[in-house]
Design an enzyme around this catalytic site. Structure first.
Site, PDB file in Angstrom:
ATOM      1  CG  ASP A  54      -0.783  -0.513   2.689  1.00  0.00           C
ATOM      2  OD1 ASP A  54       0.680  -0.600   2.251  1.00  0.00           O
ATOM      3  OD2 ASP A  54      -1.358   0.239   3.241  1.00  0.00           O
ATOM      4  CB  SER A 153      -5.714  -3.248  11.717  1.00  0.00           C
ATOM      5  OG  SER A 153      -6.100  -1.655  11.099  1.00  0.00           O
ATOM      6  CG  ASP A 198      -3.858  -0.860   9.292  1.00  0.00           C
ATOM      7  OD1 ASP A 198      -3.447  -2.070   7.418  1.00  0.00           O
ATOM      8  OD2 ASP A 198      -3.092  -0.784   9.661  1.00  0.00           O
ATOM      9  CG  ASN A 241       3.834  -1.540  18.261  1.00  0.00           C
ATOM     10  OD1 ASN A 241       4.126  -1.640  17.768  1.00  0.00           O
ATOM     11  ND2 ASN A 241       2.519  -1.737  19.530  1.00  0.00           N
TER      12      ASN A 241
HETATM   13  C1  GLA Z   1       0.491  -2.041   8.317  1.00  0.00           C
HETATM   14  C2  GLA Z   1       0.076  -0.781   7.623  1.00  0.00           C
HETATM   15  C3  GLA Z   1      -0.436  -1.201   6.688  1.00  0.00           C
HETATM   16  C4  GLA Z   1       0.257  -2.277   5.574  1.00  0.00           C
HETATM   17  C5  GLA Z   1       0.267  -2.918   5.818  1.00  0.00           C
HETATM   18  C6  GLA Z   1       1.402  -4.486   5.665  1.00  0.00           C
HETATM   19  O1  GLA Z   1      -1.028  -3.090   8.887  1.00  0.00           O
HETATM   20  O2  GLA Z   1      -0.575  -0.015   8.389  1.00  0.00           O
HETATM   21  O3  GLA Z   1       0.011   0.356   5.970  1.00  0.00           O
HETATM   22  O4  GLA Z   1       1.712  -1.507   5.267  1.00  0.00           O
HETATM   23  O5  GLA Z   1       0.940  -2.811   7.624  1.00  0.00           O
HETATM   24  O6  GLA Z   1       0.697  -4.668   4.663  1.00  0.00           O
END
Ligand code: GLA
Length: 488
Positions: A54, A153, A198, A241
């Site tokens: 992303d 998330s 997320d 984390n």
């Molecule tokens: C975390 C970040 C996202 C993404 C993922 C890996 O969740 O917050 O933005 O980069 O890692 O795909």
């Protein structure tokens, strides 16, 4: 209502009468001596495919979980935040809101964020949006059931819930795309350069479908998943984390540097702006497969030293520190550019293939007849379904392998879960940032109970030595849920 709902505001619903809401309301009253005036709910997510791309500008394919952060809120007439958590392991925190608006949000002495830092990030973002013009303070009581540090998330849901609650309290009406963008920006105050997936799924999710999320401009398109597939989430019991180490930011930086080197080596102009690998692809006007060829041609080495990268980009080390690196990556002396770029381009291809296979499965329905890759017509319904599930599963397995070997963000427990799953021919991959957290597995619906049983016995009981009856909180089948809601 907008065409696809993405530019609608966050839906406001009547308060559901559930035990959880009742309990939260009671606890709110015990704590603050009054009833909450509204609640916000923001879901966790599981990313089906498209990991660590992303922030490189490539589409991802997550869905929202049922597990969420639920916050009870009430306005105050002063300008303070009174923050409580239903879980007593998280301490109370009261602060004058104007105080932290211009301050950095600091972690503890070990570099680990305090739990309330995520709430402060959300509020800081909201304050910026409001130009510090706000009328009320806020009492908040948080109840989360997304396992923390699990790659599902929980942190972004907390940032987003705080931001949404504060904005709603000030009567600010942002649409889902605007608030998702604001929350992604807000979370960066924690110190990680997250990509926005997320927060996007937290607001743009829809029940019954995953979302294909694209960037610049942010948009989400529903992707129906094959009816016969079930997605199972399993915790590796290794907590991760991403804000407590520099692993995540290091990858972001390596991708940005790789993008610049590819442009420069191909004769393009690079400036000081942040350039992503998808920008590079656009500038060079190449397909993803051609980008992979370019990586092999221009970034052949396993490791590049800082002077080597500077040399390739025609910049000084000082310029690299101040223009391209983050505070927690400035001390790095070596970068893996080839491996990271190869992961990103190949993962971006897998997302497209995954989406295509889902579309095939649902547009043909289970009565569909497709042409196999060798041109042979696959006749029976079940053959057709099996073929689609196999395609999706293999893409997920390749994704895991790439994350493990090229991106180096797996963990031995995650790899063990992947290996155990193979025994039942179930394909799975790490989900979220990695270095611990969860895997997501694609399991035919009729095998789910057997699969969960097998993981319980082989992984949780035998390997992790936890009681069988306690394993059920760590492994569960999930279906796509809806995005954030406000309850009044
Ligand atoms: C975390 C970040 C996202 C993404 C993922 C890996 O969740 O917050 O933005 O980069 O890692 O795909």
């Amino acid at each position: 209502m907008s065409a696809n709902g993405n530019t609608d505001t966050v839906p406001i619903r009547t308060i559901p009468s559930t035990d959880r809401i009742e309990n939260l309301t009671r606890r709110f009253h015990d704590e603050f001596g009054s009833k909450p005036s509204f609640y916000v709910r923001v879901p966790g997510r599981v990313n089906l495919i498209g990991e660590h791309i992303d922030y490189c500008g490539y589409p991802v394919l997550p869905m929202a979980l049922e597990q969420d952060i639920l916050v009870a809120a009430c306005l105050t007439s002063d300008s303070k935040l009174y923050l409580r958590n239903i879980n007593s392991k998280y301490n109370n925190f009261d602060v004058e809101i104007t105080k932290f608006a211009d301050m950095d949000i600091q972690p503890d002495s070990n570099g680990k964020p305090f739990w309330y830092n995520y709430v402060l990030c959300g509020l800081k973002g909201a304050l910026e949006y409001l130009n510090n013009d706000f009328k009320n303070g806020l009492k908040l009581l948080v109840d989360g059931n997304i396992p923390p540090a699990s790659g599902l998330s929980s942190s972004s849901a907390l940032v987003s819930a705080a931001c949404l609650a504060f904005l709603y309290a000030q009567n600010a009406t942002l649409n889902k795309i605007e608030i998702a963008t604001l929350c992604a920006k807000s979370e960066r105050y924690i110190g990680t350069q997250g990509g926005g997936m997320d927060q996007a799924i937290a607001f743009l999710a829809e029940k019954y479908s995953a979302q294909y999320i694209t960037w610049q401009p942010l948009n989400a398109t529903a992707v129906a998943l094959p009816e016969e597939a079930s997605f199972v989430v399993a915790h590796s019991l290794a907590e991760a984390n991403k804000a407590a180490t520099n692993d995540y930011n290091r990858r972001v930086i390596e991708c940005r540097l790789a993008a610049k080197v590819l442009i420069k080596a191909s004769g393009g102009l690079v400036n000081q702006k942040i350039v992503t690998l998808s920008h590079a692809q656009k500038i060079l006007n190449k397909t993803l497969v051609e980008m992979i060829d370019l990586v092999n041609e221009y970034l052949p080495k396993e490791m590049y030293t800082k002077p080597e990268v500077c040399n390739k980009l025609d910049i000084t080390e000082n310029e690299m520190d101040t223009l391209y690196l983050t505070p927690n990556t400035r001390h790095l002396k070596e970068f893996k550019l080839k491996q990271r770029a190869l992961h990103v381009f190949s993962e971006a291809l897998r997302v497209e293939d995954f989406r295509k296979a889902c579309t095939q499965s649902t547009s043909n329905g289970s009565n569909g007849h497709i042409n196999g890759s060798n041109g042979v017509t696959v006749k029976s319904d079940s053959e057709f379904v099996d073929k689609i599930l196999l395609t999706l599963g293999e893409l997920m397995s390749s994704s895991h392998e790439s994350l493990q070997t090229l991106y180096e963000c797996s963990h031995e427990n995650l790899d063990r879960l992947v290996d155990i799953s193979k025994k039942m021919n179930v394909h799975c991959r790490l989900t979220g940032a990695g270095w611990g957290g969860c895997v997501v597995a694609l399991c035919p619906k009729d095998k789910v109970d057997e699969y969960i049983q097998m993981l319980t016995d082989e992984f949780y009981v035998k390997h992790c030595e936890i009681e069988k009856s306690k394993a059920s909180v760590y492994v569960f089948a999930t279906t796509p849920n809806c995005g954030a809601l406000i309850y009044i």
